[in-house]
Design a protein around this motif. Structure first.
Motif, PDB file in Angstrom:
ATOM      1  N   GLY B  43       0.698  -1.041   0.076  1.00  0.00           N
ATOM      2  CA  GLY B  43       0.140   0.039   0.021  1.00  0.00           C
ATOM      3  C   GLY B  43       0.699   1.263   0.044  1.00  0.00           C
ATOM      4  N   LYS B  46       3.565   1.382  -4.576  1.00  0.00           N
ATOM      5  CA  LYS B  46       4.518   1.261  -5.899  1.00  0.00           C
ATOM      6  C   LYS B  46       3.807   0.807  -6.942  1.00  0.00           C
ATOM      7  N   SER B  47       3.037  -0.019  -6.907  1.00  0.00           N
ATOM      8  CA  SER B  47       1.976  -0.358  -8.352  1.00  0.00           C
ATOM      9  C   SER B  47       1.448   1.008  -8.777  1.00  0.00           C
ATOM     10  N   THR B  48       1.058   2.015  -7.916  1.00  0.00           N
ATOM     11  CA  THR B  48       0.320   3.246  -8.368  1.00  0.00           C
ATOM     12  C   THR B  48       1.394   4.089  -9.212  1.00  0.00           C
ATOM     13  N   HIS B 209       9.023  -7.267  -3.097  1.00  0.00           N
ATOM     14  CA  HIS B 209       9.287  -7.567  -1.684  1.00  0.00           C
ATOM     15  C   HIS B 209      10.490  -8.254  -1.233  1.00  0.00           C
TER      16      HIS B 209
HETATM   17  N1  LIG Z   1      -7.814   2.240  -8.053  1.00  0.00           N
HETATM   18  C1  LIG Z   1      -7.603   2.797  -6.716  1.00  0.00           C
HETATM   19  N2  LIG Z   1      -8.604   3.093  -6.063  1.00  0.00           N
HETATM   20  C2  LIG Z   1      -8.656   3.304  -4.888  1.00  0.00           C
HETATM   21  N3  LIG Z   1      -7.470   3.372  -4.080  1.00  0.00           N
HETATM   22  C3  LIG Z   1      -6.244   2.801  -4.659  1.00  0.00           C
HETATM   23  C4  LIG Z   1      -6.355   2.752  -6.088  1.00  0.00           C
HETATM   24  N4  LIG Z   1      -5.177   2.199  -6.619  1.00  0.00           N
HETATM   25  C5  LIG Z   1      -4.325   2.348  -5.496  1.00  0.00           C
HETATM   26  N5  LIG Z   1      -5.095   2.795  -4.400  1.00  0.00           N
HETATM   27  C6  LIG Z   1      -4.656   2.935  -2.982  1.00  0.00           C
HETATM   28  O1  LIG Z   1      -3.421   3.278  -3.041  1.00  0.00           O
HETATM   29  C7  LIG Z   1      -2.376   2.920  -1.994  1.00  0.00           C
HETATM   30  C8  LIG Z   1      -1.338   2.457  -2.773  1.00  0.00           C
HETATM   31  O2  LIG Z   1      -1.583   1.185  -3.608  1.00  0.00           O
HETATM   32  P1  LIG Z   1      -0.473   0.294  -4.408  1.00  0.00           P
HETATM   33  O3  LIG Z   1      -1.291  -0.620  -5.263  1.00  0.00           O
HETATM   34  O4  LIG Z   1       0.249   1.414  -5.480  1.00  0.00           O
HETATM   35  O5  LIG Z   1       0.254  -0.093  -3.386  1.00  0.00           O
HETATM   36  P2  LIG Z   1       1.572  -0.977  -3.468  1.00  0.00           P
HETATM   37  O6  LIG Z   1       2.829  -0.364  -2.782  1.00  0.00           O
HETATM   38  O7  LIG Z   1       1.819  -1.528  -4.923  1.00  0.00           O
HETATM   39  O8  LIG Z   1       1.194  -2.509  -2.536  1.00  0.00           O
HETATM   40  P3  LIG Z   1       1.560  -4.009  -2.725  1.00  0.00           P
HETATM   41  O9  LIG Z   1       3.002  -4.134  -2.170  1.00  0.00           O
HETATM   42  O10 LIG Z   1       0.501  -4.559  -1.763  1.00  0.00           O
HETATM   43  O11 LIG Z   1       1.337  -4.295  -3.941  1.00  0.00           O
HETATM   44  C9  LIG Z   1      -3.252   1.849  -1.563  1.00  0.00           C
HETATM   45  O12 LIG Z   1      -3.878   2.454  -0.235  1.00  0.00           O
HETATM   46  C10 LIG Z   1      -4.497   1.400  -2.277  1.00  0.00           C
HETATM   47  O13 LIG Z   1      -5.548   1.225  -1.378  1.00  0.00           O
END
Ligand SMILES: Nc1ncnc2c1ncn2[C@@H]1O[C@H](COP(=O)(O)OP(=O)(O)OP(=O)(O)O)[C@@H](O)[C@H]1O
Ligand SMILES: [Mg+2]
Lengths: 487, 261
Positions: B43, B46-48, B209
């Motif tokens: 969260g 990263k994916s964002t 990770h």
């Molecule tokens: N489409 C969306 N709608 C609402 N919230 C979002 C959306 N995309 C991401 N988020 C929120 O943004 C934050 C970052 O999400 P993200 O997927 O980028 O995390 P991450 O670092 O990739 O996590 P992980 O290690 O679990 O893959 C999270 O709190 C997620 O719930």
């Protein structure tokens, strides 16, 4: 095949993306708008028809009048349109002068140019091995290629008018035998006023060596098109037949009310494919063809087979239910359909499979795609009569939605009067998701390319049924139709 | 000289979904030939970050600038980013029912080729290309005749992503948890596959990770993303430290230096 040029930009009628919207400047012989017995007599006279034809037309017309009086203009389909004024329609428009043509050289070059623009150059078609072409322009059949070669096999493939002149017995025997004039409102109208169409007879034991093809084109502004197709496959014969359609881009709505009748005798097979690309109207829903068509086949003989494949991309409104009467024991009926509605197009289409003989089987694969404000309805009936032991049906009707303003409806009717029947039904609706499009984008595809890819994937079971070169054409047509239609 | 200009330069990038800010000022620069690792808690964004760079329509960039090979990345449509050599291996590859993987890949390849004025391939030639590339990731050849990602196992999806990367030969590939869900052998195969695609001109950003994949694909830089921004940057050893100690100690550092929201 030649690639059609972008013609819509020259018409000044807006750029709705319809590539076949040009008008051909050919002199036409026209009976003024309106409908009465005299018009019907005139049509029959112009076509030099035998008495039985005129009588049949008049009976149909009188029946039509009773329907009009009883206000039985069909209203039940899931489509919306203003009432049609049948007195404003031109029922006969023929390119002039009407002479019998022996070869392509005698055809008005304007007409040939039209077909070139349609991407169906007859010259090219002639060379395209295995395809015989008949072209119906407005209401009159223009040219039939390959006739002589077909004749060697005893295959008759000609315009309906010629058939009436040269094979009146066959016409008399089969005309209205599958779709009687009293069948429905538009069948009655068609029977009264139809001016031409295609006729095809495959004699016993002959496997027709060519794909037979007819192209229909509405050119004249106020004309309706009422063509009639009759195909008879005698015992043990086989024929694959394809029709294509298009029309100029115009602001008014034009009516296309065709009737197609197929008869398959013992062990005969008819494969009938349609690529329908009538003008669909502009982006606001103005203009376009009303495509109200009755298509039905009779599997009259044992082990006979009739297969309908349709790709419906055009027309403002389509009502169409290509059906099979499974009369002969072990006969087979198939219906493969792709219907695309975009802009303000409406389609209410499906099939009727009527199981009458024993061990009859039917397959229905329907793929409806809606984009923009399009509305797409599958309406199908599977009926198993009491004497139809061991009837089998498989139905699959899937819908694909693109965007959130379009709609899809599925209305399957089932009537089973024999407990040995076995029916299966599958249906699903899916939406092209933002994530899917993004995934495709991320791999370099534009959204249009992505939609086309997803849609082609969705349609492939149906496209597979088309003869190869037409499958290619169908794919291309879908892409053309989607340009700018989805965002 | 070409080598001196970065492949990717991200400056003070802020992005949100709806009203919720997720990226809060990300800065980094990737040079040709480099491997970057991005780690960070679930969260953290990263994916964002990967999605924003790829142009996912769901996310709005509210501030910042991104240069990709010297061009303004954020003003390009997603497909144009891809055509210029930007590739994202999805954490969760998308299923497309009814579309065969080989057809999908060919449409993708040809779209990219066409945009560059290069030769598009017919089905036969493309098949040959796929065959030669499939070996790289030891992909089950029957897979490419199935619908895109539909019913694929987790590992199959990831291999398929890398197969596509190998076909498109991107300048910058962001691999979002490509290692997650791979067994030990698959991880080695995929990682070696990725290594073979490396040149002095292209670059790879590995989101992960686990330090394990970094044993194969040795990073030049490890960045830690926390709560929408990079909180620590280091060499490969940082990945070991994260795996041993988790992220909490970083949070403390962050609080202490007062870079919280
Ligand atoms: N489409 C969306 N709608 C609402 N919230 C979002 C959306 N995309 C991401 N988020 C929120 O943004 C934050 C970052 O999400 P993200 O997927 O980028 O995390 P991450 O670092 O990739 O996590 P992980 O290690 O679990 O893959 C999270 O709190 C997620 O719930
Ligand atoms: Mg993630």
């Amino acid at each position: 095949m030649a690639t059609p040029e972008v013609i819509s930009r020259e018409t000044g009628l807006g750029d709705s993306g319809y590539k076949y919207g040009f008008v051909t400047d050919v002199e036409s012989e026209v009976i003024p708008p309106g409908l009465n017995e005299d018009v019907i007599r005139l049509i029959s006279e112009k076509k030099n028809e035998p008495e039985f034809m005129l009588e049949w037309r008049l009976r149909a017309y009188r029946h039509f009048l009773t329907l009009v009086e009883q206000e039985q203009v069909p209203q039940w389909a899931n489509v919306d349109y203003p009432p049609i004024d049948f007195q404003k329609i031109v029922y006969y428009a023929a390119p002039k002068p009407k002479v019998t043509l022996k070869s392509l050289d005698e055809v008005d070059p304007e007409l040939l140019a039209t077909y070139e623009k349609l991407g169906i150059s007859l010259e090219e078609q002639k060379r395209l091995a295995g395809v015989a072409v008949d072209a119906v322009f407005d209401s009159v059949s223009i040219v039939t290629t390959f006739k002589e070669e077909l004749a060697k096999h005893g295959v008759i493939f000609c315009s309906f008018s010629e058939a009436v002149q040269n094979y009146p017995d066959l016409v008399k025997k089969y005309l209205g035998s599958v779709v009687p004039y009293a069948d429905n409102f538009y069948a009655a109208l068609n029977s009264a006023v139809f001016s031409d169409g295609s006729f095809c007879y495959i004699p016993k034991g002959v496997r027709c060596p060519y794909e037979l093809t007819t192209y229909f084109r509405i050119n004249y502004a106020e004309s309706g098109q009422f063509e009639r197709t009759l195909i008879v496959a005698d015992e043990g014969s086989y024929v694959s037949y394809l029709e294509g359609c298009s029309a100029p881009q115009r602001d008014n709505n034009q009516l296309h009310a065709a009737v197609v009748e197929l008869v398959a005798h013992d062990n005969a097979e008819i494969k009938y494919s349609t690529i329908q690309n009538w003008y669909p109207g502009d982006e606001e829903g103005k203009g376009g063809i009303y495509n109200f068509v009755t298509k039905r086949g009779r599997c009259q003989g044992v082990n006979s087979k009739i297969s309908w494949t349709q790709v419906e991309t055009g027309a403002a409104i389509t009502w169409k239910y290509p059906s099979v009467l499974l009369q002969g024991d072990n006969s087979i009926g198939e219906f493969y359909s792709v219907a695309l509605t975009k802009g303000y197009q409406q389609a209410d289409t499906g099939t009727k499979m009527v199981h009458m003989g024993k061990n009859t089987r039917s397959t229905i694969i329907s793929k409806g795609i809606s984009a923009g404000h399009g509305s797409n309805t599958y309406r199908g009936l599977v009926r198993v009569n009491s004497r139809a032991d061991n009837a089998r049906n498989f139905t699959q009707c899937d819908s694909l939605l693109i965007g959130d303003q379009c709609s899809a409806h599925t209305t399957p009717y089932v009537e089973v009067r024999n407990s040995s029947a076995h029916l299966e039904h599958e249906a699903y609706t899916s939406r092209v998701s933002e994530d899917q499009l993004f995934y495709c984008n991320q791999r370099g595809m534009s959204t249009e390319e992505a939609n086309a890819l997803i849609i082609n994937g969705f349609c492939k079971e149906v496209f597979r049924q088309l003869p190869l070169e037409f499958a290619v054409e169908a794919t291309r047509l879908m892409e053309l139709n989607l340009e700018g239609a989805v965002g | 000289m070409v080598l001196d200009s970065p492949v990717l330069e991200v400056r003070n990038l802020w992005a949100s979904v709806g009203d919720a800010p997720i990226l809060k000022g990300v800065n980094f620069r990737v040079m040709p030939g480099e491997v970057h690792a991005i780690m960070g808690p679930n969260g953290s964004g990263k994916s964002t970050l990967a999605n924003v760079l790829a142009g996912h329509p769901l996310y709005q960039v509210t501030e910042g600038e991104v240069l990709f090979r010297g061009e303004d990345l954020l003003s390009m449509a997603p497909e144009d980013r891809a055509r210029r050599g930007f590739f994202l291996s999805f954490q969760h590859p998308i299923e497309i029912a009814g579309v065969r993987l080989d057809q999908f890949m060919r449409a993708s390849y040809n779209a990219v080729q066409k945009s560059r004025g290069q030769e598009e391939l017919d089905a036969l030639k493309f098949d040959r290309l796929v065959k030669s590339k499939s070996k790289l990731v030891e992909l089950d050849p029957t897979l490419i005749r199935r619908s895109v990602n539909e019913g694929f196992s987790g590992g199959e999806k990831k291999r398929t992503e890398i197969l596509q990367m190998s076909i498109l030969e991107p300048t910058l590939a962001i691999l979002d948890e490509t290692d997650s869900g791979l067994d030990v052998d698959a991880l080695r195969v995929v990682a070696e596959g990725i290594n073979q695609l490396r040149t002095t001109d292209n670059a790879v950003v590995v989101i992960t990770h686990y330090q394990r994949i970094l044993e194969y694909i040795v990073p030049d830089v490890v960045n830690i993303l926390s709560n929408g921004r990079f909180v620590k940057s280091g060499r490969r050893e940082l990945a070991f430290e994260i795996e041993a100690r988790g992220y909490d100690w970083l949070q403390e550092t962050e609080d202490r230096v007062g870079v919280g929201p």
